[in-house]
Write an enzyme that holds these catalytic residues in place. Structure first.
Site, PDB file in Angstrom:
ATOM      1  N   GLN A 240       0.840  -1.189   0.000  1.00  8.34           N
ATOM      2  CA  GLN A 240       0.000   0.000   0.000  1.00  8.34           C
ATOM      3  C   GLN A 240       0.883   1.250   0.000  1.00  8.34           C
ATOM      4  O   GLN A 240       1.800   1.382   0.818  1.00  8.34           O
ATOM      5  CB  GLN A 240      -0.917  -0.015   1.226  1.00  8.34           C
ATOM      6  N   HIS A 273      -2.334  -3.762  -0.081  1.00  4.24           N
ATOM      7  CA  HIS A 273      -3.432  -3.032  -0.697  1.00  4.24           C
ATOM      8  C   HIS A 273      -4.335  -4.010  -1.447  1.00  4.24           C
ATOM      9  O   HIS A 273      -3.860  -4.746  -2.324  1.00  4.24           O
ATOM     10  CB  HIS A 273      -2.864  -1.992  -1.658  1.00  4.24           C
ATOM     11  N   TRP A 307     -11.338  -1.933   7.479  1.00  4.22           N
ATOM     12  CA  TRP A 307     -11.133  -1.707   6.050  1.00  4.22           C
ATOM     13  C   TRP A 307     -11.694  -2.859   5.217  1.00  4.22           C
ATOM     14  O   TRP A 307     -11.182  -3.189   4.158  1.00  4.22           O
ATOM     15  CB  TRP A 307      -9.659  -1.449   5.755  1.00  4.22           C
ATOM     16  N   GLU A 310     -10.130  -5.582   2.670  1.00  6.13           N
ATOM     17  CA  GLU A 310      -8.687  -5.346   2.782  1.00  6.13           C
ATOM     18  C   GLU A 310      -8.153  -5.790   4.140  1.00  6.13           C
ATOM     19  O   GLU A 310      -7.027  -6.288   4.245  1.00  6.13           O
ATOM     20  CB  GLU A 310      -8.371  -3.875   2.546  1.00  6.13           C
ATOM     21  N   TRP A 349      -3.484   5.672  -8.901  1.00  3.35           N
ATOM     22  CA  TRP A 349      -4.835   5.818  -8.369  1.00  3.35           C
ATOM     23  C   TRP A 349      -5.555   6.922  -9.136  1.00  3.35           C
ATOM     24  O   TRP A 349      -4.978   7.957  -9.463  1.00  3.35           O
ATOM     25  CB  TRP A 349      -4.814   6.226  -6.900  1.00  3.35           C
ATOM     26  N   ARG A 358     -20.436   6.673  -4.799  1.00  2.00           N
ATOM     27  CA  ARG A 358     -20.971   5.790  -3.760  1.00  2.00           C
ATOM     28  C   ARG A 358     -22.337   6.258  -3.276  1.00  2.00           C
ATOM     29  O   ARG A 358     -22.548   7.441  -3.042  1.00  2.00           O
ATOM     30  CB  ARG A 358     -20.014   5.711  -2.574  1.00  2.00           C
TER      31      ARG A 358
END
Length: 361
Positions: A240, A273, A307, A310, A349, A358
């Site tokens: 990550q 990650h 998380w 993850e 990213w 979302r």
């Protein structure tokens, strides 16, 4: 013995051998033979595939066994392509002697020559649900088509909740795209966690027969440079970007004992990650099964890991050490900046527009 007898006797012997082997292959005791010679160990069994192995064996005699011995002798060794001393400023080898792949540590030419002979097929799963389809999916596929496993056969497995929103993209040769419609979930947390179940189901039903290696990635990122065969391994984890220099006690592991993802202080190697993980189909299947089992256990105990999937992924890698780890160059966040140890960004990213994509933030 007359001439006719000399001909009939060998024919009877051969016929007997064929019958015995046919019965053996179709018995439970004989089932291990096909599995031993398959590309990847089976998640499920198949009598059709056992019959295919027998016919292949009978046609080729002992040729396959000799080829197996020759292939093992020619198997690529870590020292043939990996030189950890090329990047002394970063961690390049784990305590369990797994390579951490950074730009400059691997010899691409040697790897490409080796894997070209293997005639590989590599799979890539990605989920795009709701507004993630329109915001991220097209750019992800276009960039993956350009940079993911160039020169090798690739199958993109696209999981969407609305097939009608699937963008039309022309792929390069050696690329195949398969689209699957999945059930929508009300919460993004459930989408994230349920992908473990979905990936496992697809591996079991068809992916295990179609690819040699499989990667699973998040859709809200884009390829910027070659993501090649140096990343292939039995069980592959991704560092990550925000935590690769931190002390394990600083990691955002799940710290509540009630959760199946619990990792106590004083334990842990790296923070991994969930945006990228991979390996052989059987290894990825095992990972998804165990993570989903932990998710179900948490639901039963009315707890949700900090998380989500993850957290369970990190617990799995603590107990089942990855055989290869990818540096943050393979999944970088430019919001961090660009430190000198990040030489080439393979995947970047995308901007996280959570309020837009979302339903529940």
């Amino acid at each position: 013995m007359n001439v006719k007898g000399k001909i009939i006797l060998p024919m009877l012997v051969v016929s007997t051998v064929i019958v015995v082997f046919w019965e053996y292959i179709n018995s439970p005791e004989g089932s291990f033979l096909w599995i031993y010679h398959s590309k990847n160990p089976e998640v499920g069994g198949s009598s059709i595939q056992k019959d295919w192995w027998f016919l292949s064996w009978f046609k080729n005699g002992y040729q396959e066994k000799e080829e197996d011995i020759e292939n093992r002798a020619k198997e690529l060794q870590l020292q043939d392509w990996f030189d950890p001393k090329k990047r002394p400023e970063v961690v390049t080898v784990t305590q369990w002697n797994a390579p951490v792949v950074w730009e400059g540590t691997y010899n691409r030419d040697i790897l490409e020559k080796y894997y070209a002979k293997q005639k590989l097929t590599v799979g890539l799963t990605v989920f795009a649900v709701g507004r993630y389809i329109e915001h991220y999916l097209e750019e992800f596929i276009i960039s993956a088509n350009r940079y993911f496993m160039v020169g090798h056969k690739v199958i993109f497995y696209i999981m969407v909740d609305d097939v009608s929103q699937m963008p039309l993209i022309e792929l390069d040769p050696l690329r195949t795209l398969k689209v699957f419609e999945i059930k929508p979930e009300k919460r993004w947390q459930d989408i994230s966690m349920m992908r473990m179940k979905t990936i496992g189901e697809h591996i079991s039903s068809h992916i295990q027969h179609e690819v040699d290696f499989l990667f699973c990635m998040d859709v809200d990122q884009t390829f910027q440079d070659n993501f090649g065969v140096e990343t292939l391994g039995q069980l592959v984890a991704q560092l990550q970007a925000w935590w690769y220099k931190a002390n394990p006690d600083e990691f955002t592991y799940e710290r509540r004992e009630e959760s199946a993802a619990y990792i106590p202080y004083g334990q842990g190697d790296f923070y991994y990650h969930a945006a990228i993980f991979g390996g052989t189909p059987i290894q990825v299947f095992n990972l998804t099964q165990e993570c989903f089992k932990g998710i179900l256990q948490d639901k039963k105990n009315d707890i949700e890991a900090e998380w989500h999937d993850e957290s369970h992924l990190n617990k799995y890698f603590l107990l089942n050490k990855p055989t290869k780890i990818l540096s943050p160059e393979y999944c970088w966040d430019y919001h961090i900046g660009l430190p000198t140890d990040i030489k080439i960004v393979k995947i970047a990213w995308q901007t996280k527009e959570y309020s837009v994509v979302r339903n529940n933030v």
